[in-house]
Scaffold this active site. Structure first.
Site, PDB file in Angstrom:
ATOM      1  N   GLY A 199     -12.967  -2.598  -1.826  1.00 44.26           N
ATOM      2  CA  GLY A 199     -11.597  -2.782  -2.060  1.00 44.26           C
ATOM      3  C   GLY A 199     -11.221  -4.860  -1.799  1.00 44.26           C
ATOM      4  N   THR A 212     -10.009  -7.650  -3.500  1.00 43.79           N
ATOM      5  CA  THR A 212      -9.706  -8.529  -4.107  1.00 43.79           C
ATOM      6  C   THR A 212      -8.082  -9.092  -3.809  1.00 43.79           C
ATOM      7  OG1 THR A 212      -9.040  -6.301  -5.622  1.00 43.79           O
ATOM      8  CG2 THR A 212     -11.057  -8.158  -5.919  1.00 43.79           C
ATOM      9  N   VAL A 223     -14.450   2.312  -8.251  1.00 42.02           N
ATOM     10  CA  VAL A 223     -15.545   3.475  -7.232  1.00 42.02           C
ATOM     11  C   VAL A 223     -15.126   4.918  -8.168  1.00 42.02           C
ATOM     12  CG1 VAL A 223     -14.995   2.265  -5.163  1.00 42.02           C
ATOM     13  CG2 VAL A 223     -13.870   3.842  -6.634  1.00 42.02           C
ATOM     14  N   ASN A 266     -12.518   0.652   1.859  1.00 40.68           N
ATOM     15  CA  ASN A 266     -10.975   0.771   1.456  1.00 40.68           C
ATOM     16  C   ASN A 266     -10.302   0.316   0.545  1.00 40.68           C
ATOM     17  OD1 ASN A 266      -8.894  -1.212   2.168  1.00 40.68           O
ATOM     18  ND2 ASN A 266      -9.280  -2.442   0.729  1.00 40.68           N
ATOM     19  N   TYR A 298      -0.889  11.162  -3.409  1.00 37.99           N
ATOM     20  CA  TYR A 298      -0.673  10.698  -2.295  1.00 37.99           C
ATOM     21  C   TYR A 298      -1.233  11.065  -1.140  1.00 37.99           C
ATOM     22  CZ  TYR A 298      -1.816   5.685  -0.232  1.00 37.99           C
ATOM     23  OH  TYR A 298      -1.691   5.273   0.848  1.00 37.99           O
ATOM     24  N   PRO A 324      -3.388   3.602   8.495  1.00 41.03           N
ATOM     25  CA  PRO A 324      -1.305   2.494   9.028  1.00 41.03           C
ATOM     26  C   PRO A 324      -0.240   3.352   7.719  1.00 41.03           C
ATOM     27  CG  PRO A 324      -3.080   1.153   7.708  1.00 41.03           C
ATOM     28  CD  PRO A 324      -3.619   3.030   7.685  1.00 41.03           C
TER      29      PRO A 324
HETATM   30  P1  NDP Z   1      -4.023  -3.587  -2.368  1.00 41.43           P
HETATM   31  O1  NDP Z   1      -3.602  -2.998  -3.690  1.00 41.43           O
HETATM   32  O2  NDP Z   1      -3.441  -4.583  -1.889  1.00 41.43           O
HETATM   33  O3  NDP Z   1      -5.157  -3.394  -2.156  1.00 41.43           O
HETATM   34  C1  NDP Z   1      -6.387  -1.740  -3.250  1.00 41.43           C
HETATM   35  C2  NDP Z   1      -8.045  -2.531  -3.169  1.00 41.43           C
HETATM   36  O4  NDP Z   1      -8.816  -1.439  -3.531  1.00 41.43           O
HETATM   37  C3  NDP Z   1      -7.807  -3.765  -3.862  1.00 41.43           C
HETATM   38  O5  NDP Z   1      -9.462  -4.665  -3.873  1.00 41.43           O
HETATM   39  C4  NDP Z   1      -8.124  -2.699  -5.679  1.00 41.43           C
HETATM   40  O6  NDP Z   1      -9.233  -4.021  -5.769  1.00 41.43           O
HETATM   41  C5  NDP Z   1      -9.307  -1.954  -4.607  1.00 41.43           C
HETATM   42  N1  NDP Z   1      -9.516  -0.767  -6.148  1.00 41.43           N
HETATM   43  C6  NDP Z   1      -8.184  -0.150  -6.270  1.00 41.43           C
HETATM   44  N2  NDP Z   1      -8.535   0.927  -7.341  1.00 41.43           N
HETATM   45  C7  NDP Z   1     -10.342   0.728  -7.329  1.00 41.43           C
HETATM   46  C8  NDP Z   1     -11.567   1.795  -7.975  1.00 41.43           C
HETATM   47  N3  NDP Z   1     -11.043   2.210  -9.008  1.00 41.43           N
HETATM   48  N4  NDP Z   1     -12.473   0.566  -8.258  1.00 41.43           N
HETATM   49  C9  NDP Z   1     -12.291  -0.186  -6.907  1.00 41.43           C
HETATM   50  N5  NDP Z   1     -11.454  -1.214  -6.384  1.00 41.43           N
HETATM   51  C10 NDP Z   1     -10.397  -0.227  -6.372  1.00 41.43           C
HETATM   52  O7  NDP Z   1      -3.447  -2.295  -2.033  1.00 41.43           O
HETATM   53  P2  NDP Z   1      -3.541  -2.107   0.025  1.00 41.43           P
HETATM   54  O8  NDP Z   1      -4.665  -3.476   0.691  1.00 41.43           O
HETATM   55  O9  NDP Z   1      -2.896  -1.825   1.015  1.00 41.43           O
HETATM   56  O10 NDP Z   1      -4.435  -0.819   0.051  1.00 41.43           O
HETATM   57  C11 NDP Z   1      -6.001  -0.815   0.863  1.00 41.43           C
HETATM   58  C12 NDP Z   1      -5.858   0.614   0.987  1.00 41.43           C
HETATM   59  O11 NDP Z   1      -5.638   0.543   2.322  1.00 41.43           O
HETATM   60  C13 NDP Z   1      -5.781   1.541   0.175  1.00 41.43           C
HETATM   61  O12 NDP Z   1      -6.857   3.001   0.529  1.00 41.43           O
HETATM   62  C14 NDP Z   1      -4.231   2.630   0.681  1.00 41.43           C
HETATM   63  O13 NDP Z   1      -3.931   3.220   0.353  1.00 41.43           O
HETATM   64  C15 NDP Z   1      -4.053   2.381   2.400  1.00 41.43           C
HETATM   65  N6  NDP Z   1      -2.963   2.046   3.163  1.00 41.43           N
HETATM   66  C16 NDP Z   1      -2.595   1.121   2.340  1.00 41.43           C
HETATM   67  C17 NDP Z   1      -1.418   1.052   3.098  1.00 41.43           C
HETATM   68  C18 NDP Z   1       0.086   0.499   2.738  1.00 41.43           C
HETATM   69  O14 NDP Z   1       1.483   0.041   3.338  1.00 41.43           O
HETATM   70  N7  NDP Z   1       0.476  -0.949   1.924  1.00 41.43           N
HETATM   71  C19 NDP Z   1      -0.394   1.982   4.258  1.00 41.43           C
HETATM   72  C20 NDP Z   1      -1.311   2.762   4.660  1.00 41.43           C
HETATM   73  C21 NDP Z   1      -2.580   3.021   3.732  1.00 41.43           C
HETATM   74  P3  NDP Z   1      -9.529  -3.795  -7.571  1.00 41.43           P
HETATM   75  O15 NDP Z   1      -7.646  -3.968  -8.200  1.00 41.43           O
HETATM   76  O16 NDP Z   1     -10.517  -5.632  -8.214  1.00 41.43           O
HETATM   77  O17 NDP Z   1     -10.067  -3.020  -8.523  1.00 41.43           O
HETATM   78  C1  8X3 Z   2       0.551   4.008   2.564  1.00 42.92           C
HETATM   79  C2  8X3 Z   2       2.029   3.952   3.196  1.00 42.92           C
HETATM   80  O1  8X3 Z   2       4.082   5.752   3.373  1.00 42.92           O
HETATM   81  O2  8X3 Z   2       3.615   3.883   1.723  1.00 42.92           O
HETATM   82  O3  8X3 Z   2      -0.095   4.521   2.378  1.00 42.92           O
HETATM   83  O4  8X3 Z   2       2.666   6.257   1.509  1.00 42.92           O
HETATM   84  S1  8X3 Z   2       3.051   5.025   2.538  1.00 42.92           S
END
Ligand code: NDP
Ligand code: 8X3
Length: 265
Positions: free
Chosen positions: A13, A15, A65, A91, A157, A187
């Protein structure tokens, strides 16, 4: 820094959001990086930028993935000098939709379970045997506050992130005797990511969920992931639960306007 420097990090993840910010912090600190995601053009761009700026070596791999065979093929065909992965950062993940259980979309449920739980398992299953055979390694999973506390309409989720929490604890039990560290970072809300846009299927208006409070930034989480990974080898951080100052839990957010901007303090 120990003798095996520079260490190899495989980050899923990469990107966007937290992953892209994490790639930057590790590149800045001289690690060799395997950056993965589905959007290859984003990976190309990031590789060029980070190699130019920090002179670090980067390998990019585009795969989904959720595709077990693809994950196996990609990991088994890593070039020899990239195959001894020291740190795996699981991630890649996403939320889809925000509906009560009786109105939820099957498609959204499958996507979240396949990505956040099964995808994390597939990547871990392929990379952990090498760590076991080398007697060293570190796996860091991206959990969430949603893996500790549910919130209305967050049902599936949250269930996937509770599963990540259970897997982090289980992996730790299975792997500590092999010298492998297992950690997670949990987070609350994080902006500078595509998380909300993805959750609401590109609906930019619905995705405006950070306008009335100041959440974490992607770099805040990246810095914590780096801190967890860079502790001395005898230290295993199990979990870091972290939220913005205006968030005191998934159901307690001070939405009275954005406060605590670093610039004004
Ligand atoms: P983004 O959407 O910005 O990033 C998500 C990343 O996951 C992208 O790089 C995407 O790449 C990759 N991804 C999604 N699906 C697939 C797949 N099937 N195969 C490969 N790669 C995949 O979100 P975040 O940076 O916020 O999320 C990162 C992590 O943090 C996640 O696990 C999320 O649940 C977690 N998180 C996020 C929070 C938030 O508030 N933002 C809070 C708590 C946790 P691509 O689409 O190019 O494949
Ligand atoms: C991402 C944070 O509060 O949207 O994990 O679930 S929340």
């Amino acid at each position: 820094m120990d003798k095996s420097y520079p260490k190899i990090v495989l980050l899923t993840g990469a990107t966007s959001g937290i992953g892209a910010a994490t790639a930057k912090v590790f590149a800045k600190n001289g690690y060799r990086l395997i950056l993965t995601g589905r959007r290859m053009e984003r990976l190309e761009e990031l590789k060029q930028k980070l190699e130019f700026k920090y002179g670090t070596k980067i390998l990019i791999l585009g795969f989904d993935v959720r595709n077990q065979q693809e994950v196996r093929d990609v990991v088994s065909s890593l070039p020899d000098d990239w195959s001894a992965i020291d740190i795996l950062i699981n991630n890649a993940g996403l939320a889809k939709g925000l509906s009560p259980i009786h109105e939820g979309s099957y498609e959204h449920w499958e996507t979240m379970i396949d990505t956040n739980v099964k995808g994390l398992l597939y990547v871990t299953r392929e990379i952990s045997p090498g760590m076991v055979s080398r007697g060293r390694g570190h796996i860091i999973n991206l959990c969430s506050t949603a893996g500790h506390e549910v919130y209305p309409n967050g049902n599936v989720y949250a269930a996937t992130k509770f599963a990540v929490d259970a897997l982090t604890k289980s992996m730790r039990l299975d792997l500590f005797k092999h010298g492998i560290r297992v950690s997670q970072v949990s987070p609350g809300h994080v902006e500078e990511t595509e998380f909300a846009v993805v959750r609401f299927d590109g609906d930019a208006n619905r995705a405006k969920i950070y306008e009335d409070f100041n959440p974490l930034k992607s770099k805040d989480v990246a810095d914590i992931i780096y801190f967890v990974a860079s502790r001395p080898v005898h230290v295993n951080i199990q979990d870091v639960l972290v939220m913005g100052t205006q968030q005191a839990g998934n159901n307690h957010i001070d939405r009275s306007g954005r406060k605590y901007d670093q610039k004004n303090h």
